[in-house]
Design an enzyme around this catalytic site. Structure first.
Site, PDB file in Angstrom:
ATOM      1  N   ASP A   2     -48.553   0.541  12.175  1.00 58.71           N
ATOM      2  CA  ASP A   2     -49.329  -0.661  12.452  1.00 58.71           C
ATOM      3  C   ASP A   2     -48.742  -1.469  13.616  1.00 58.71           C
ATOM      4  O   ASP A   2     -47.527  -1.495  13.804  1.00 58.71           O
ATOM      5  CB  ASP A   2     -49.295  -1.537  11.193  1.00 58.71           C
ATOM      6  CG  ASP A   2     -50.678  -1.951  10.783  1.00 58.71           C
ATOM      7  OD1 ASP A   2     -51.640  -1.385  11.327  1.00 58.71           O
ATOM      8  OD2 ASP A   2     -50.793  -2.834   9.930  1.00 58.71           O
TER       9      ASP A   2
HETATM   10  C1  LIG Z   1     -51.061  11.390  16.098  1.00 58.57           C
HETATM   11  C2  LIG Z   1     -51.839  10.240  16.630  1.00 58.57           C
HETATM   12  C3  LIG Z   1     -53.297  10.290  16.576  1.00 58.57           C
HETATM   13  C4  LIG Z   1     -51.218   9.169  17.137  1.00 58.57           C
HETATM   14  C5  LIG Z   1     -52.021   8.099  17.762  1.00 58.57           C
HETATM   15  C6  LIG Z   1     -51.386   6.831  17.979  1.00 58.57           C
HETATM   16  C7  LIG Z   1     -51.350   5.889  16.849  1.00 58.57           C
HETATM   17  C8  LIG Z   1     -50.093   5.132  16.747  1.00 58.57           C
HETATM   18  C9  LIG Z   1     -52.388   5.715  15.980  1.00 58.57           C
HETATM   19  C10 LIG Z   1     -52.420   4.682  14.902  1.00 58.57           C
HETATM   20  C11 LIG Z   1     -53.825   4.232  14.706  1.00 58.57           C
HETATM   21  C12 LIG Z   1     -54.056   3.042  13.863  1.00 58.57           C
HETATM   22  C13 LIG Z   1     -55.424   2.953  13.308  1.00 58.57           C
HETATM   23  C14 LIG Z   1     -53.115   2.087  13.631  1.00 58.57           C
HETATM   24  C15 LIG Z   1     -53.282   0.832  12.865  1.00 58.57           C
HETATM   25  O1  LIG Z   1     -53.782  -0.291  13.550  1.00 58.57           O
HETATM   26  P1  LIG Z   1     -53.415  -0.792  15.017  1.00 58.57           P
HETATM   27  O2  LIG Z   1     -52.007  -0.547  15.282  1.00 58.57           O
HETATM   28  O3  LIG Z   1     -54.398  -0.164  15.916  1.00 58.57           O
HETATM   29  O4  LIG Z   1     -53.784  -2.314  15.066  1.00 58.57           O
HETATM   30  P2  LIG Z   1     -53.013  -3.678  14.800  1.00 58.57           P
HETATM   31  O5  LIG Z   1     -52.176  -4.056  15.981  1.00 58.57           O
HETATM   32  O6  LIG Z   1     -54.186  -4.558  14.646  1.00 58.57           O
HETATM   33  O7  LIG Z   1     -52.199  -3.525  13.556  1.00 58.57           O
END
Ligand SMILES: CC(C)=CCC/C(C)=C/CC/C(C)=C/COP(=O)(O)OP(=O)(O)O
Length: 244
Positions: A2
């Protein structure tokens, strides 16, 4: 993982740059774990609920998933790394699904270090999928031997017993059966929720919430949570043994 979007906002970057940095942080963390001798690492990359995000963000994460597969495939050519993708892979597009299956097939024989990437995953969905699968198995068994004309009550009781779905059936049929329950669950971005991740598997895990956004996680965060776990090792081992 996150805090990718918040990281981008804080650094005045466009949103996708936060996910780029997050993907890099994941690959680095996998390498740190390998070097520290951690045997299993599981990452929550994309939940089923994440399909509700903006199409451009969903596409960005899918593109990064493909890039991570390419990098992991290269690493696996020189290091014995087993790569699993856990979740409802039917929800991925056909190209990504094929790539995921290819990489799982190519690394299936390794066991020294296991990386599991959860995509199109939610724990509640995994439980439902596993119960459905277990019912199918038991139904198969029932239709295979259930027509026996044996009126003996003892045998009936034994048959009933065999038709029952047990804990081992549910656990065996879960997507997450590819890796053991985690000792430690780390959540970044200052969150204290499980967000439908491994509720079934974390009954006895150490939960570590870091205020750090995911792209900024480093080796020292990892070392600190491992040391915390080691200080409470006796407690965790006792809890696990009680469950056996
Ligand atoms: C293997 C792979 C696909 C890696 C991709 C990169 C990655 C770190 C994906 C995490 C995606 C995600 C939905 C994170 C959670 O919210 P957020 O971090 O988007 O949002 P927030 O800042 O609002 O918590």
């Amino acid at each position: 993982m996150d805090g990718n979007r918040r990281y981008a906002k804080r650094k005045l970057l466009e949103e996708g740059a936060g996910h780029d940095a997050g993907a890099m942080a994941l690959l680095n963390l996998i390498i740190y774990c390998y070097e520290l001798g951690v045997k299993y690492i599981t990452a929550y990359a994309f939940s089923i609920d994440n399909f509700r995000r903006k199409p451009s963000e969903v596409q960005k994460i899918m593109d990064l998933l493909k890039e991570c597969m390419t990098v992991l495939a290269k690493i696996a050519k020189h290091h014995p790394i087993k790569v699993n993708f856990a979740g409802n892979l039917e929800l991925l597009n056909a190209e990504l699904r094929d790539e995921a299956r290819k990489l799982m097939g190519a690394t299936a024989e390794y066991s020294k270090f296991v990386v599991t990437i959860c995509v199109c995953y939610c724990c509640t969905d995994d439980i439902v999928h596993s119960v459905e699968e277990s019912c199918r198995e038991k139904h198969y068994y029932h239709s295979y031997i259930g027509d026996s004309h044996d009126d003996d009550k003892d045998n009936d009781d034994k048959d009933d017993e065999r038709h029952m779905i047990k804990l081992v059936d549910i656990e065996k049929n879960m997507y997450m059966a590819v890796t053991p329950d985690p000792d430690i669950l780390i959540r970044t971005g200052d969150g204290h929720r499980l967000s439908n991740f491994l509720q079934w598997q974390t009954c006895h895990s150490l939960l570590a919430s870091l205020s750090t956004d995911w792209p900024e996680i480093g080796v020292w965060h990892l070392v600190k949570v491992v040391l915390d776990f080691q200080q409470n090792y006796d407690y965790f081992v006792r809890k696990k043994l009680q469950r056996l």
